[in-house]
Motif scaffolding. Structure first.
Motif, PDB file in Angstrom:
ATOM      1  N   ILE A  22     -11.617   9.554   9.434  1.00 12.62           N
ATOM      2  CA  ILE A  22     -11.254  10.825  10.250  1.00 12.62           C
ATOM      3  C   ILE A  22     -10.459  11.751   9.225  1.00 12.62           C
ATOM      4  O   ILE A  22     -10.661  12.939   9.598  1.00 12.62           O
ATOM      5  CB  ILE A  22     -10.286  10.171  11.347  1.00 12.62           C
ATOM      6  CG1 ILE A  22     -10.935   9.431  12.288  1.00 12.62           C
ATOM      7  CG2 ILE A  22      -9.591  11.100  11.658  1.00 12.62           C
ATOM      8  CD1 ILE A  22     -10.176   8.873  13.283  1.00 12.62           C
ATOM      9  N   THR A  23      -9.931  11.181   8.411  1.00 11.12           N
ATOM     10  CA  THR A  23      -8.912  11.982   7.299  1.00 11.12           C
ATOM     11  C   THR A  23     -10.130  13.254   6.264  1.00 11.12           C
ATOM     12  O   THR A  23      -9.954  14.326   6.372  1.00 11.12           O
ATOM     13  CB  THR A  23      -8.450  11.246   6.334  1.00 11.12           C
ATOM     14  OG1 THR A  23      -7.507  10.494   6.937  1.00 11.12           O
ATOM     15  CG2 THR A  23      -7.690  12.090   5.207  1.00 11.12           C
ATOM     16  N   GLN A  25     -13.173  13.884   7.647  1.00 12.58           N
ATOM     17  CA  GLN A  25     -13.466  14.891   8.892  1.00 12.58           C
ATOM     18  C   GLN A  25     -12.536  16.069   8.945  1.00 12.58           C
ATOM     19  O   GLN A  25     -12.892  17.134   8.972  1.00 12.58           O
ATOM     20  CB  GLN A  25     -13.547  14.110  10.074  1.00 12.58           C
ATOM     21  CG  GLN A  25     -14.754  13.073  10.070  1.00 12.58           C
ATOM     22  CD  GLN A  25     -16.262  13.653   9.719  1.00 12.58           C
ATOM     23  OE1 GLN A  25     -16.461  14.811  10.075  1.00 12.58           O
ATOM     24  NE2 GLN A  25     -17.236  13.158   9.046  1.00 12.58           N
ATOM     25  N   LEU A  26     -11.313  15.638   9.058  1.00 12.63           N
ATOM     26  CA  LEU A  26     -10.139  16.653   9.228  1.00 12.63           C
ATOM     27  C   LEU A  26     -10.047  17.665   8.176  1.00 12.63           C
ATOM     28  O   LEU A  26      -9.703  18.898   8.246  1.00 12.63           O
ATOM     29  CB  LEU A  26      -8.771  15.798   9.471  1.00 12.63           C
ATOM     30  CG  LEU A  26      -8.611  15.201  10.893  1.00 12.63           C
ATOM     31  CD1 LEU A  26      -7.481  14.565  11.059  1.00 12.63           C
ATOM     32  CD2 LEU A  26      -8.956  16.275  11.959  1.00 12.63           C
ATOM     33  N   LEU A  29     -13.182  19.753   8.450  1.00 12.33           N
ATOM     34  CA  LEU A  29     -13.181  20.533   9.460  1.00 12.33           C
ATOM     35  C   LEU A  29     -12.981  21.960   9.253  1.00 12.33           C
ATOM     36  O   LEU A  29     -13.777  22.907   9.873  1.00 12.33           O
ATOM     37  CB  LEU A  29     -12.194  20.080  10.461  1.00 12.33           C
ATOM     38  CG  LEU A  29     -12.037  20.626  11.845  1.00 12.33           C
ATOM     39  CD1 LEU A  29     -13.571  20.415  12.437  1.00 12.33           C
ATOM     40  CD2 LEU A  29     -11.066  20.034  12.793  1.00 12.33           C
ATOM     41  N   SER A 164     -15.637  21.356  20.032  1.00 17.79           N
ATOM     42  CA  SER A 164     -14.677  20.330  20.377  1.00 17.79           C
ATOM     43  C   SER A 164     -15.445  19.044  20.713  1.00 17.79           C
ATOM     44  O   SER A 164     -15.241  17.849  20.307  1.00 17.79           O
ATOM     45  CB  SER A 164     -13.521  20.613  21.485  1.00 17.79           C
ATOM     46  OG  SER A 164     -12.858  21.630  20.977  1.00 17.79           O
ATOM     47  N   ILE A 167     -16.704  17.344  17.811  1.00 12.80           N
ATOM     48  CA  ILE A 167     -15.782  16.591  16.816  1.00 12.80           C
ATOM     49  C   ILE A 167     -15.364  15.212  17.525  1.00 12.80           C
ATOM     50  O   ILE A 167     -15.406  14.162  16.858  1.00 12.80           O
ATOM     51  CB  ILE A 167     -14.505  17.473  16.672  1.00 12.80           C
ATOM     52  CG1 ILE A 167     -14.719  18.737  15.913  1.00 12.80           C
ATOM     53  CG2 ILE A 167     -13.565  16.628  16.244  1.00 12.80           C
ATOM     54  CD1 ILE A 167     -13.698  19.819  15.664  1.00 12.80           C
ATOM     55  N   CYS A 171     -16.048  11.652  16.024  1.00 14.23           N
ATOM     56  CA  CYS A 171     -15.072  10.660  15.915  1.00 14.23           C
ATOM     57  C   CYS A 171     -15.279   9.480  16.527  1.00 14.23           C
ATOM     58  O   CYS A 171     -14.996   8.141  15.981  1.00 14.23           O
ATOM     59  CB  CYS A 171     -13.853  11.234  16.533  1.00 14.23           C
ATOM     60  SG  CYS A 171     -12.933  12.552  15.655  1.00 14.23           S
TER      61      CYS A 171
END
Length: 442
Positions: A22-23, A25-26, A29, A164, A167, A171
């Motif tokens: 997730i990190t 991906q963020l 992003l 959104s 995303i 996730c």
């Protein structure tokens, strides 16, 4: 943060993988959104400019009446248009979007004016700048003007919902992938833990299948080798003691024959009694070393019925034995071995006390067999010593009761082979309390 950190290794690995993915991906992003925004804006502007270009060329060939009739058919939510013959002073001022105006001017080969259209809802415009409407003024050859009204980019509400959704789906996929990966990574550890626990209760358990990565196969091979060596050690010890037992029995037989030639009857009886003790000790030693509990298969058995039968047998021998507990209680165990272990404790209780009370119960973790007697008990500092082979506490136990001092040793060996344990404690009034704890198997 301790509540946030899972206790199991699978949960910890999964959490680390989820946080790491997730990190990543963020962090990626913003670059992804910038690229998507740039591509979407470029595509939208290109198609809009092409449409404006085609409409301008078409209107150049029409008269005023034809233009008015055609306007409703060409209007759309994304691009609306009106026809003007003169501009107001405010509309004729310098353009607000020089780059867009320059692009249009080049494509249409005429000077184009681009201005921001007035709209209500400034908060919405601040949140979604791409919803800002712009007016594009294009001059025609007859000195009239066409005004096109459109947004500066894609409509943000739909675009943001689309991004959104992407995303969120990403996730969810990351979380599922992390959980599956964590279970795969920790499966060898769970396999080794189960094998080690099984080895603790059954030395003759099947070896682990060698599969997986190179490191895993190497560790599995080492574990199987260790188990094989333990099996060989137990087997060699049993064979050695069996050979010793055979040789000693031969010698004992010869000694028994020779005692018949002793003329003193009293000495003859003493010698025969000593030989009987030696033969009993030899048989008990061989039984203890052979450890039949490790050879017997685990089965589902009614422990309550087994204990009830042992108590009834003692009552038939006119021993004062009381059973308290359920009429039925199933557990996983080796019937012959458990019968020997529990019987040893009950026999000790009735031999060294006037009566015995056997209680069967269970809690969240264990099935407990508690045997109480009213004998002299055992000194606290000697409690652990009585589990050693051939140890008899003369001060606490009457020598005339017989036995070789292997009863509690055999009992502990059997119960521990089932994954449990045996504990002793003196009763607060008098006597000894022996507790045999067997693990519950779900």
């Amino acid at each position: 943060m301790r509540w946030f950190w899972p206790s199991g290794l699978t949960g910890r690995v999964a959490l680390v993988l989820i946080l790491a993915l997730i990190t990543v991906q963020l962090l990626s992003l913003p670059f992804y959104l910038r690229q998507q925004t740039s591509e979407a804006t470029e595509l939208y502007q290109h198609s809009t400019l092409q449409r404006i270009n085609h409409i301008v060329k078409l209107f150049e060939q029409l008269n005023a009446t034809q233009r008015r009739d055609l306007l409703p058919a060409l209007n759309s939510p994304s691009l609306s248009m009106d026809a003007y013959y003169q501009l107001t002073q405010a509309e004729s001022k310098a353009t607000d979007e020089p780059s867009l105006a320059a692009t249009l001017s080049t494509q249409l080969d005429r000077n184009v004016i681009v201005k921001h259209a007035k709209q209500d809802g400034s908060m919405l415009l601040d949140m979604f700048p791409s919803q800002q409407r712009i007016a594009i003024w294009v001059p025609l050859k007859d000195n009239s003007w066409l005004r096109f009204s459109t947004s500066s980019s894609l409509p943000s509400s739909g675009w943001i919902m689309h991004i959104s959704a992407q995303i969120i789906m990403l996730c969810i996929a990351v979380i599922i992938l992390a959980i599956v990966a964590a279970r795969q990574l920790t499966r060898p550890i769970r396999t080794f833990a189960a094998a080690a626990e099984r080895l603790g209760t059954d030395v003759n358990a099947e070896p682990i299948e060698e599969k997986g990565s190179t490191e895993l196969r190497k560790a599995t091979r080492a574990f199987n080798t260790m188990q094989q060596r333990l099996q060989s050690y137990v087997e060699d010890r049993t064979k050695m003691l069996a050979a010793i037992s055979h040789d000693l029995r031969t010698s004992l037989t010869r000694l028994r024959l020779r005692t018949e030639f002793i003329e003193d009857e009293q000495q003859q009886r003493k010698a025969e009694h000593d030989l009987e003790d030696m033969e009993a000790m030899l048989a008990s030693t061989l039984t203890f070393a052979r450890d039949d509990a490790g050879q017997e298969k685990l089965v589902n058995l009614d422990l309550a019925k087994l204990i009830h039968t042992l108590c009834d047998d003692m009552e038939d021998l006119e021993k004062d034995v009381i059973y308290q507990g359920p009429e039925a209680l199933t557990c996983l165990g080796r019937p012959t071995a458990l019968k020997r272990a529990i019987s040893n404790v009950i026999i000790n209780a009735v031999n060294y006390g006037k009566k015995a009370k056997v209680t069967l119960s269970q809690d969240e973790e264990n099935i407990n067999i508690q045997v109480e007697d009213d004998g002299p008990g055992i000194p606290a500092e000697q409690i652990e010593k009585v589990f050693e082979p051939f140890v008899r506490l003369d001060q606490a136990r009457n020598r005339s009761t017989g036995g070789t001092g292997l009863g509690l040793s055999i009992t502990r060996s059997v119960i521990r082979s089932h994954g449990g344990d045996v504990t002793l404690k003196n009763h607060h009034k008098s006597g000894l309390v022996v507790t045999l704890a067997l693990p519950k198997v779900s």
